[in-house]
Design an enzyme around this catalytic site. Structure first.
Site, PDB file in Angstrom:
ATOM      1  N   ASP A 221      66.642  44.146  32.806  1.00 10.10           N
ATOM      2  CA  ASP A 221      67.987  43.858  33.298  1.00 10.10           C
ATOM      3  C   ASP A 221      68.258  42.361  33.137  1.00 10.10           C
ATOM      4  O   ASP A 221      67.328  41.559  32.992  1.00 10.10           O
ATOM      5  CB  ASP A 221      68.078  44.274  34.769  1.00 10.10           C
ATOM      6  CG  ASP A 221      69.411  43.939  35.392  1.00 10.10           C
ATOM      7  OD1 ASP A 221      70.442  44.387  34.871  1.00 10.10           O
ATOM      8  OD2 ASP A 221      69.417  43.182  36.376  1.00 10.10           O
TER       9      ASP A 221
ATOM     10  N   ASP B 126      71.550  40.250  34.759  1.00 13.08           N
ATOM     11  CA  ASP B 126      72.118  39.606  35.945  1.00 13.08           C
ATOM     12  C   ASP B 126      71.217  39.837  37.155  1.00 13.08           C
ATOM     13  O   ASP B 126      70.964  40.979  37.542  1.00 13.08           O
ATOM     14  CB  ASP B 126      73.518  40.160  36.243  1.00 13.08           C
ATOM     15  CG  ASP B 126      74.523  39.814  35.162  1.00 13.08           C
ATOM     16  OD1 ASP B 126      74.565  38.647  34.759  1.00 13.08           O
ATOM     17  OD2 ASP B 126      75.250  40.715  34.727  1.00 13.08           O
TER      18      ASP B 126
ATOM     19  N   LYS C 170      73.771  52.200  33.995  1.00 14.71           N
ATOM     20  CA  LYS C 170      72.796  52.524  35.037  1.00 14.71           C
ATOM     21  C   LYS C 170      73.499  52.740  36.372  1.00 14.71           C
ATOM     22  O   LYS C 170      74.443  52.037  36.673  1.00 14.71           O
ATOM     23  CB  LYS C 170      71.795  51.362  35.177  1.00 14.71           C
ATOM     24  CG  LYS C 170      71.008  51.051  33.912  1.00 14.71           C
ATOM     25  CD  LYS C 170      70.144  49.803  34.066  1.00 14.71           C
ATOM     26  CE  LYS C 170      70.954  48.521  33.977  1.00 14.71           C
ATOM     27  NZ  LYS C 170      70.128  47.287  33.939  1.00 14.71           N
TER      28      LYS C 170
ATOM     29  N   ASP D   7      66.773  44.139  39.396  1.00  9.89           N
ATOM     30  CA  ASP D   7      66.932  43.609  40.750  1.00  9.89           C
ATOM     31  C   ASP D   7      67.724  44.527  41.667  1.00  9.89           C
ATOM     32  O   ASP D   7      67.947  44.178  42.818  1.00  9.89           O
ATOM     33  CB  ASP D   7      67.627  42.240  40.693  1.00  9.89           C
ATOM     34  CG  ASP D   7      69.084  42.371  40.284  1.00  9.89           C
ATOM     35  OD1 ASP D   7      69.359  42.918  39.190  1.00  9.89           O
ATOM     36  OD2 ASP D   7      69.967  41.951  41.064  1.00  9.89           O
TER      37      ASP D   7
END
Length: 297
Positions: free
Chosen positions: A14, A16, A190, A213
Site C-alpha cells: 500500500d 498512503d 480494496k 496501514d
C-alpha cells in the site's frame, strides 16, 4: 536470520500511510525495502487512490527513494476501468467523476470518457478521488445514476491520510452520491477483489505478503483472497481498532513500521487484544496474530 520478508516471493505494498503521508516519506520506509542478503522480492505498489496514473505514481515513489517503475504500480483506476471494459461495449460513454488520469484509464480500455450528463445518458459512471471534485461534478453523476446507469467506484475509503491528518477520501464523495441516488456502486479497490486480483497477477505469484496501514481495506482485502498480511501502525488503523476487529480484518502480522520486514518474527502468536504488550517487548519486530475463535494461522 529468518526474516519476515524471506517467506514471500512478492510484497504487495500500500502507499498512503504505509510508504508516505501526503508529500512526506515515512521515516525509514525506503531503507526497509532495500533487498538484503538473498531477499529479492517482487515489489508491487497497490493503491486505492485513483487520482494519478501509474507513471506519475512511480515517479513520485522514485523521488522519495523507492525502486519503482510504471509496471510496478497497480491502481484502483486501472481496476475500475477493467471492470467497465468487461461490462460495456467499445466506444460507449462513461461519465467520469475524478481526475484526467482516471479518464485516461477509461479511454485505454476502449470507452469514451465524458464529464456531463447529456440528452442521452452515458452507459456508466466511474468515480475516483480528486481534490477538485465539487458539487457540479456530483450533480452530473447523480443525474446519470438516477437514469439507472452502471456505477463503478474506484474505492470507498472514507478518509485519506496526509501530513496534517485524515482528509475526506473517495468514500466520502461516494456517500454523497449514495444519498442522492439511492444506489450502491460496484467497487474496484480494496477490500474488494478486483484490485487485489490485478496485483497478484502483476506479481506473478500468490506467495505474496500484503503490507498496509488499514484494517478495512488492506487487511480485509488480503484475507478475502487468502493472502498473508502485515499491518503497519504508520497510517490509519490503531491498536485499539485491532483489538476490536472482526475476524475478516485480523492481519497475519502487526508491526510498528516496515523495518519489521527485515527482522525475525516474534515467535509467540497472540490474540488481537494482546498485541500491544508484545510489540513493546519486541520493538522493530512483527507480532503474529491469531483470531480469537481460531487456531494460529
Amino acid at each position: 536470520m529468518n526474516r519476515l520478508r524471506d517467506q514471500y516471493e512478492a510484497l504487495l505494498l500500500d502507499l498512503d500511510g504505509t510508504l508516505y503521508r501526503g508529500p512526506e516519506v515515512i521515516d525509514g520506509a525506503p531503507e526497509a525495502l532495500v533487498p538484503q542478503g538473498d531477499s529479492a522480492q517482487r515489489l508491487v505498489y497497490v493503491t486505492n487512490n485513483a487520482a494519478r496514473g501509474p507513471a506519475k505514481v512511480a515517479g513520485h515513489l522514485a523521488e522519495l527513494g523507492y525502486p519503482a517503475a510504471a509496471e510496478d504500480v497497480v491502481t484502483s483506476a486501472q481496476a475500475a476501468a477493467r471492470m467497465l471494459g468487461q461490462r460495456l461495449s467499445a466506444g460507449e460513454e462513461v461519465l467520469v467523476v475524478g481526475t484526467d488520469d482516471l479518464a485516461a484509464e477509461v479511454e485505454a480500455v476502449g470507452l469514451k470518457p465524458v464529464r456531463r450528463f447529456a440528452d442521452v445518458p452515458p452507459a456508466a459512471v466511474v468515480q475516483g478521488h480528486s481534490p477538485t471534485t465539487a458539487w457540479p461534478d456530483l450533480a452530473e453523476a447523480a443525474y446519470a445514476l438516477r437514469a439507472g446507469v452502471l456505477w463503478v467506484a474506484a474505492n470507498t475509503d472514507r478518509t485519506l491520510p496526509n501530513e496534517r491528518g485524515l482528509a475526506p477520501g473517495n468514500g466520502s464523495m461516494v456517500a454523497a452520491l449514495r444519498a442522492a441516488s439511492d444506489r450502491d456502486p460496484l467497487v474496484a479497490g480494496k477490500p474488494y477483489a478486483p484490485l487485489m486480483e490485478d496485483a497478484v497477477e502483476r506479481a506473478g505469484t500468490r506467495n505474496a505478503l500484503v503490507v498496509g496501514d488499514r484494517l478495512d481495506t488492506d487487511i480485509e482485502g488480503a484475507n478475502g483472497l487468502g493472502l498473508d498480511s502485515l499491518l503497519v501502525l504508520t497510517g490509519v488503523s490503531t491498536l485499539d481498532e485491532v483489538a476490536a476487529a472482526s475476524p475478516a480484518q485480523v492481519p497475519t502480522y502487526i508491526a510498528q513500521s516496515l523495518d519489521a520486514l527485515n527482522a525475525e518474527i516474534v515467535p509467540r502468536a497472540v490474540a488481537p487484544a494482546d498485541v500491544a504488550d508484545l510489540l513493546r517487548q519486541h520493538p522493530g519486530r512483527a507480532v503474529r496474530v491469531r483470531a480469537v475463535d481460531s487456531e494460529i494461522r
